[in-house]
Design a protein around this motif. Structure first.
Motif, PDB file in Angstrom:
ATOM      1  N   UNK A  22      -3.864 106.319  24.488  1.00  0.00           N
ATOM      2  CA  UNK A  22      -4.251 106.684  26.175  1.00  0.00           C
ATOM      3  C   UNK A  22      -5.275 107.866  26.167  1.00  0.00           C
ATOM      4  N   UNK A  25      -9.020 106.687  26.892  1.00  0.00           N
ATOM      5  CA  UNK A  25      -9.220 106.764  28.247  1.00  0.00           C
ATOM      6  C   UNK A  25     -10.099 107.605  28.623  1.00  0.00           C
ATOM      7  N   UNK A  26      -9.837 108.829  28.523  1.00  0.00           N
ATOM      8  CA  UNK A  26     -10.800 109.906  28.966  1.00  0.00           C
ATOM      9  C   UNK A  26     -11.711 110.142  27.911  1.00  0.00           C
ATOM     10  N   UNK A  29     -14.567 107.586  26.866  1.00  0.00           N
ATOM     11  CA  UNK A  29     -15.559 107.638  28.049  1.00  0.00           C
ATOM     12  C   UNK A  29     -16.652 108.813  28.087  1.00  0.00           C
ATOM     13  N   UNK A  33     -20.432 108.073  27.589  1.00  0.00           N
ATOM     14  CA  UNK A  33     -21.306 108.495  28.749  1.00  0.00           C
ATOM     15  C   UNK A  33     -22.238 109.360  28.179  1.00  0.00           C
ATOM     16  N   UNK A 141     -21.541 108.879  44.147  1.00  0.00           N
ATOM     17  CA  UNK A 141     -20.500 109.774  44.058  1.00  0.00           C
ATOM     18  C   UNK A 141     -20.574 110.638  45.078  1.00  0.00           C
ATOM     19  N   UNK A 145     -15.913 114.412  45.298  1.00  0.00           N
ATOM     20  CA  UNK A 145     -15.308 113.821  43.792  1.00  0.00           C
ATOM     21  C   UNK A 145     -16.334 114.401  42.872  1.00  0.00           C
ATOM     22  N   UNK A 149     -14.437 116.109  39.717  1.00  0.00           N
ATOM     23  CA  UNK A 149     -14.842 115.863  38.233  1.00  0.00           C
ATOM     24  C   UNK A 149     -15.453 117.116  37.470  1.00  0.00           C
ATOM     25  N   UNK A 152     -12.288 119.155  36.574  1.00  0.00           N
ATOM     26  CA  UNK A 152     -11.279 118.446  35.390  1.00  0.00           C
ATOM     27  C   UNK A 152     -12.274 118.649  34.187  1.00  0.00           C
TER      28      UNK A 152
ATOM     29  N   UNK B 145      -3.766 113.678  36.574  1.00  0.00           N
ATOM     30  CA  UNK B 145      -5.294 114.136  36.572  1.00  0.00           C
ATOM     31  C   UNK B 145      -5.807 113.420  35.454  1.00  0.00           C
ATOM     32  N   UNK B 146      -5.286 112.783  34.437  1.00  0.00           N
ATOM     33  CA  UNK B 146      -6.040 112.241  33.419  1.00  0.00           C
ATOM     34  C   UNK B 146      -6.344 110.833  33.965  1.00  0.00           C
ATOM     35  N   UNK B 148      -7.069 110.379  37.180  1.00  0.00           N
ATOM     36  CA  UNK B 148      -8.198 110.399  38.010  1.00  0.00           C
ATOM     37  C   UNK B 148      -9.553 110.732  37.099  1.00  0.00           C
ATOM     38  N   UNK B 149      -9.410 111.652  36.177  1.00  0.00           N
ATOM     39  CA  UNK B 149     -10.518 111.815  35.207  1.00  0.00           C
ATOM     40  C   UNK B 149     -11.032 110.387  34.867  1.00  0.00           C
ATOM     41  N   UNK B 150     -10.349 109.495  34.352  1.00  0.00           N
ATOM     42  CA  UNK B 150     -10.717 108.525  33.626  1.00  0.00           C
ATOM     43  C   UNK B 150     -11.337 107.466  34.630  1.00  0.00           C
ATOM     44  N   UNK B 152     -12.931 108.337  37.375  1.00  0.00           N
ATOM     45  CA  UNK B 152     -14.133 109.037  37.951  1.00  0.00           C
ATOM     46  C   UNK B 152     -15.242 108.854  36.789  1.00  0.00           C
ATOM     47  N   UNK B 153     -14.874 108.841  35.357  1.00  0.00           N
ATOM     48  CA  UNK B 153     -15.634 108.535  34.380  1.00  0.00           C
ATOM     49  C   UNK B 153     -16.212 107.157  34.116  1.00  0.00           C
TER      50      UNK B 153
END
Lengths: 169, 169
Positions: A22, A25-26, A29, A33, A141, A145, A149, A152, B145-146, B148-150, B152-153
């Motif tokens: 998991x 997922x963050x 990315x 990116x 965006x 938001x 972002x 975070x 939050x994870x 949400x971050x994922x 948005x990214x």
DNA sequence: CCCGTTTCTCTTGATATCAAGAGATATGCT
DNA sequence: AGCATATCTCTTGATATCAAGAGAAACGGG
């Protein structure tokens, strides 16, 4: 909506069902990116006749404010390259007329690197183009938001801010 | 809470008041976070005797599933390097005993690169360690939050998913 | 079936980077 | 003062990468 990472995560889940991947997922990315951003920045800078490394150095000088002058040592710590690399970069920037070396009056071992008028024009134009591109990338965006972002991301980044010296872009 | 980018933005605002550098609040953080991640990943992989580029190639094979076998061409497209680089990488991985080259029975021009048993062990261990590190990095962040971050990214990343071939980490 | 085009891997030459160290000057402790 | 240590820039040698292209095999239209 689906991106590269959704496929990546799916494939790992199938092959490594024992692992909870998991965090990818963050963080995957973020990395991917950043890779896209690097490519896009290179394209934007190329239109303004600058390499990414040239922008890095010139931007550092520009951001330091008048007289747009720093030692090679400070520059190399700010841009996270070795001294050999910085010598080479300053050589090429000086040949291109974007910076000039001056002896440091306060330390006879050292020199100071100063942004030339043309260097400032080039880095200013490149930054404007960069911001324009980045704005278009975020275009869809809404401000709320963007702020979420940024907040975070800051919470992830700030613990990594070590006793490191300076900044970059 | 304050990070590198807050200082960066402040400095640019002072020197370039004509520009709205707000996009940097998001995108500079993405780049800088990615840089930190690269360094950390390098450290994690080193503990398992792998270079980042070795992990990239081995992970690509591992993720493809049994028989953990791909052509150099597919590998180079997946990892975004040139053919010369991939030849060099496969050479070194084969010397290290982590992969083996076999002729492709279906195409006499080609070869297939297969993960060895040791290669699989190494990449599995490295991935476990990587996930463990990444989990610790996200440690403080609650699951909501994870996500949400994922999300948005993903919304930034998915438009950049061109007709590009494959994946990486 | 044949020949031009594409696809595949590997080779070559150039380049930017890093790690390590040299040489010169500055700094600080006694 | 004097000497050891630290700091600053540049040099050297090694390395991984890329861009360009070579040679071999596969493909496809006439």
């Amino acid at each position: 909506m689906r991106d590269e990472v959704d496929g990546l995560v799916e494939a790992w889940r199938a092959e490594r069902p024992d692992l909870d991947i998991e965090p990818l997922q963050v963080l995957s990315r973020v990395s991917r990116l950043a890779r896209h951003l690097d490519r896009a920045r290179r394209a934007v800078f190329t239109e303004h006749g600058l390499e990414p490394w040239e922008f890095d150095v010139l931007a550092e000088l520009r951001r330091s404010g008048p007289p747009y002058e720093m030692s090679p040592g400070r520059l190399l710590r700010a841009t996270l390259v070795t001294s050999g690399t910085m010598t080479n970069r300053i050589d090429r920037l000086a040949t291109a007329g974007l910076v000039r070396r001056h002896p440091d009056p306060a330390d006879k071992r050292g020199v100071l690197v100063r942004l030339s008028a043309e260097g400032q024009e080039r880095v200013d134009a490149a930054l404007s183009a960069l911001i324009e591109y980045e704005e278009s990338l975020l275009g869809e965006m809404p401000p709320a938001e963007r702020e979420r972002l940024a907040t975070l991301l800051r919470s992830l980044l700030s613990p990594l801010d070590e006793p490191a010296p300076e900044a970059g872009v």
